[in-house]
Design an enzyme around this catalytic site. Structure first.
Site, PDB file in Angstrom:
ATOM      1  N   LYS A 177       0.865  -1.117   0.224  1.00  0.00           N
ATOM      2  CA  LYS A 177       0.094  -0.017   0.407  1.00  0.00           C
ATOM      3  C   LYS A 177       1.034   1.405  -0.168  1.00  0.00           C
ATOM      4  CE  LYS A 177      -4.517   0.686   0.539  1.00  0.00           C
ATOM      5  NZ  LYS A 177      -5.623   0.134  -0.191  1.00  0.00           N
TER       6      LYS A 177
HETATM    7  P1  NAD Z   1     -12.706   7.804  -2.893  1.00  0.00           P
HETATM    8  O1  NAD Z   1     -11.734   8.739  -3.022  1.00  0.00           O
HETATM    9  O2  NAD Z   1     -13.392   7.197  -4.250  1.00  0.00           O
HETATM   10  O3  NAD Z   1     -14.332   8.104  -1.867  1.00  0.00           O
HETATM   11  C1  NAD Z   1     -14.094   8.089  -0.560  1.00  0.00           C
HETATM   12  C2  NAD Z   1     -15.739   8.247  -0.009  1.00  0.00           C
HETATM   13  O4  NAD Z   1     -15.460   8.659   0.926  1.00  0.00           O
HETATM   14  C3  NAD Z   1     -15.543  10.082  -0.397  1.00  0.00           C
HETATM   15  O5  NAD Z   1     -17.387   9.714  -0.969  1.00  0.00           O
HETATM   16  C4  NAD Z   1     -15.483  10.502   0.900  1.00  0.00           C
HETATM   17  O6  NAD Z   1     -16.290  12.005   0.850  1.00  0.00           O
HETATM   18  C5  NAD Z   1     -15.810   9.632   2.060  1.00  0.00           C
HETATM   19  N1  NAD Z   1     -15.440   9.969   2.654  1.00  0.00           N
HETATM   20  C6  NAD Z   1     -14.188  10.084   3.514  1.00  0.00           C
HETATM   21  N2  NAD Z   1     -13.778  10.560   5.277  1.00  0.00           N
HETATM   22  C7  NAD Z   1     -15.428   9.776   5.931  1.00  0.00           C
HETATM   23  C8  NAD Z   1     -15.701  10.239   6.255  1.00  0.00           C
HETATM   24  N3  NAD Z   1     -14.856  10.356   7.578  1.00  0.00           N
HETATM   25  N4  NAD Z   1     -16.977   9.282   7.095  1.00  0.00           N
HETATM   26  C9  NAD Z   1     -17.980   9.756   5.685  1.00  0.00           C
HETATM   27  N5  NAD Z   1     -17.862   9.694   4.102  1.00  0.00           N
HETATM   28  C10 NAD Z   1     -15.846   9.694   4.096  1.00  0.00           C
HETATM   29  O7  NAD Z   1     -12.512   6.310  -2.312  1.00  0.00           O
HETATM   30  P2  NAD Z   1     -12.586   4.609  -2.062  1.00  0.00           P
HETATM   31  O8  NAD Z   1     -11.506   3.954  -3.300  1.00  0.00           O
HETATM   32  O9  NAD Z   1     -13.726   4.832  -2.627  1.00  0.00           O
HETATM   33  O10 NAD Z   1     -12.453   3.672  -1.208  1.00  0.00           O
HETATM   34  C11 NAD Z   1     -13.591   3.733   0.054  1.00  0.00           C
HETATM   35  C12 NAD Z   1     -12.529   2.485   0.993  1.00  0.00           C
HETATM   36  O11 NAD Z   1     -12.832   1.601  -0.168  1.00  0.00           O
HETATM   37  C13 NAD Z   1     -11.015   3.014   1.932  1.00  0.00           C
HETATM   38  O12 NAD Z   1     -11.524   2.073   2.782  1.00  0.00           O
HETATM   39  C14 NAD Z   1     -10.430   1.850   0.407  1.00  0.00           C
HETATM   40  O13 NAD Z   1      -9.380   1.578   0.908  1.00  0.00           O
HETATM   41  C15 NAD Z   1     -11.329   0.958   0.033  1.00  0.00           C
HETATM   42  N6  NAD Z   1     -11.419  -0.154  -1.233  1.00  0.00           N
HETATM   43  C16 NAD Z   1     -10.915   0.780  -2.490  1.00  0.00           C
HETATM   44  C17 NAD Z   1     -10.918  -0.060  -3.394  1.00  0.00           C
HETATM   45  C18 NAD Z   1     -10.765   1.070  -4.995  1.00  0.00           C
HETATM   46  O14 NAD Z   1     -10.595  -0.106  -5.863  1.00  0.00           O
HETATM   47  N7  NAD Z   1     -10.292   1.799  -4.894  1.00  0.00           N
HETATM   48  C19 NAD Z   1     -10.277  -1.409  -3.424  1.00  0.00           C
HETATM   49  C20 NAD Z   1     -10.741  -2.028  -2.000  1.00  0.00           C
HETATM   50  C21 NAD Z   1     -11.121  -1.207  -0.914  1.00  0.00           C
END
Ligand code: NAD
Length: 427
Positions: free
Chosen positions: A116
């Site tokens: 990561k």
């Molecule tokens: P992103 O940046 O696209 O979206 C994050 C979302 O969470 C946004 O809507 C943001 O406004 C919101 N957010 C941020 N802080 C917040 C808070 N304190 N309270 C409520 N909402 C909040 O990110 P993403 O890629 O969707 O990732 C989200 C989660 O999923 C993370 O934990 C990431 O590690 C995990 N994840 C992502 C992927 C991927 O393919 N993108 C894969 C596996 C896991």
């Protein structure tokens, strides 16, 4: 003349993710009969890389930024894992996320270890040009430790396909030829995969449907779903849930949430949030805080924002009977205990959100072979791999008499331990 500004300060408001990752690890290995030296070996990240680098802002001033990349394990193959841009990033968070990537890839039977990376930055405060300069400089700092054979980054919180394109271009310019397999999650026309953008959210819903099915719930339209986070994972999970006939009653982003017990029109919410920058104040729904959203009436809660959201403080008040973890590490070990005692089914992160890395694996394979698959084929294979992961987890839970999180980690850790045992300790 340009002057150096102070670095962005890390924001410290979420429970310690690395503490959670290690507590989960200790819990899982206590059920396994593997030698202590292997248990100890797997506790540690293999490599940790910190970079401090300058970025010129649009006003001509130079600001210093700090970034990280951690390779937790390379036992099963090259390390794989996303890059996060957030003020919450610190070395411990990156260590935790890298360790979870190792278990996720292992559980899904992918030939990858876990990694990561992240930069301490709020991307919403940078212009597009500043983001490009930051991403290119960070990419160039990572060059000594990334390659298609050793470590392949991808998007995560705060990073986008466009940023992966800049990473890929920076790496390719340095090599002197195009290397699409250096990152996954790229736009399709430069070597990205069909289906990658929606893969994580879609995988979350595949797991949700599997959990509901195995608990005898087949009526989608009466199943109320709440999603925290409306970024890549959350919005695509909500959209696919609606497409599958479920009633999405609440969603949120960092600014706050919205709730309508009769169901939201997720496509309209998505269009609204693209236009205004947030889901807040969407007509036909009530505004709620993120704290309230998590405890509103629903059947399935999908935390898809960040770690440490379900804690000992709110676990007793959660209505959902099912929690499907779109985010990494959204539930603390204390909350896990409370929710498990209450009979809530938790589909753990390393299983529920693995769809992203599964399609990233397909993207990497396609790039290496320069042979691209149809979207239909991607989704068929994604479904197959997700259900296989779910099956392995349930069978392990039954065999060891443990909850799904411990089972998923057990199965994953066992596979890595077996590989270490067979490969032996070098020299
Ligand atoms: P992103 O940046 O696209 O979206 C994050 C979302 O969470 C946004 O809507 C943001 O406004 C919101 N957010 C941020 N802080 C917040 C808070 N304190 N309270 C409520 N909402 C909040 O990110 P993403 O890629 O969707 O990732 C989200 C989660 O999923 C993370 O934990 C990431 O590690 C995990 N994840 C992502 C992927 C991927 O393919 N993108 C894969 C596996 C896991």
């Amino acid at each position: 003349m340009a002057t150096a500004l102070s670095m962005p300060t890390k924001v410290d408001t979420v429970p310690d993710a690395y503490g959670t990752a290690l507590a989960q690890y200790d819990r899982a290995v206590s059920h396994l009969d593997i030698p202590n030296d292997i248990i100890e070996y797997m506790r540690y990240p293999r490599r940790e890389f910190t970079v401090n680098f300058p970025v010129r802002r649009d006003n001509g001033e130079v600001e210093m930024f700090t970034g990280y990349r951690v390779h937790h394990s390379t036992v099963l193959g090259p390390s794989k894992g996303g890059l996060r841009y957030s003020l919450h990033v610190d070395i411990n968070e990156v260590r935790a996320l890298a360790m979870w990537m190792t278990w996720k890839c292992s559980l899904m039977n992918l030939p990858f270890g876990g990694a990561k990376g992240g930069v301490i930055v709020d991307p919403s405060t940078l212009s597009l040009g500043e983001l490009e300069r930051l991403t290119r400089r960070y990419a160039s700092e990572l060059i000594p430790i990334i390659s298609p054979q050793s470590d392949i980054p991808a998007p995560d919180m705060g990073t986008t396909p466009q940023m992966m394109a800049w990473m890929m271009d920076t790496y390719s310019m340095t090599m002197g030829y195009s290397v699409p397999a250096i990152v996954t999650g790229k736009p399709i026309h430069i070597g990205g995969s069909q289906g990658r953008t929606v893969a994580t959210g879609r995988g979350v819903i595949i797991c949700m449907m599997e959990a509901l099915k195995r608990h005898g719930i087949s009526n989608a339209e009466n199943t109320r779903v709440i999603v925290q986070g409306f970024g890549n994972v959350g919005s695509n999970a909500a959209l696919y849930a609606q497409e599958m006939g479920f009633k999405v009653v609440g969603v949120s982003d960092v600014a706050g949430g919205i709730y309508n017990p009769d169901g939201l029109d997720v496509e309209a919410v998505y269009a609204y949030s693209r236009e205004t920058g947030s889901v807040c104040d969407y007509p036909n729904a009530e505004n709620v805080t993120n704290t309230e959203l998590l405890v509103l009436p629903c059947d399935v809660l999908i935390p898809a924002a960040m770690e440490g959201q379900l804690t000992a403080k709110n676990a007793d008040d959660i209505h959902a009977r099912f929690i499907v973890e779109g985010a990494n590490g959204p539930t603390t070990p204390e909350a896990d205990d409370i929710l498990n005692d209450r009979g809530v089914v938790i589909v753990p992160d390393i299983l529920a959100n693995a769809g992203g890395v599964v399609v990233s694996y397909f993207e990497w394979v396609q790039d290496l072979q320069s042979f691209f698959w149809e979207e239909e084929e991607i989704f068929r294979q994604l479904q197959r791999v997700m259900i296989r992961g779910y099956d392995v987890t349930v069978r392990t839970a039954e065999e060891y008499g443990v909850d799904l999180r411990t089972a998923a980690q057990l199965a994953a850790i066992k596979r890595v331990a077996d590989a270490i045992k067979t490969r032996g300790f070098y020299p």
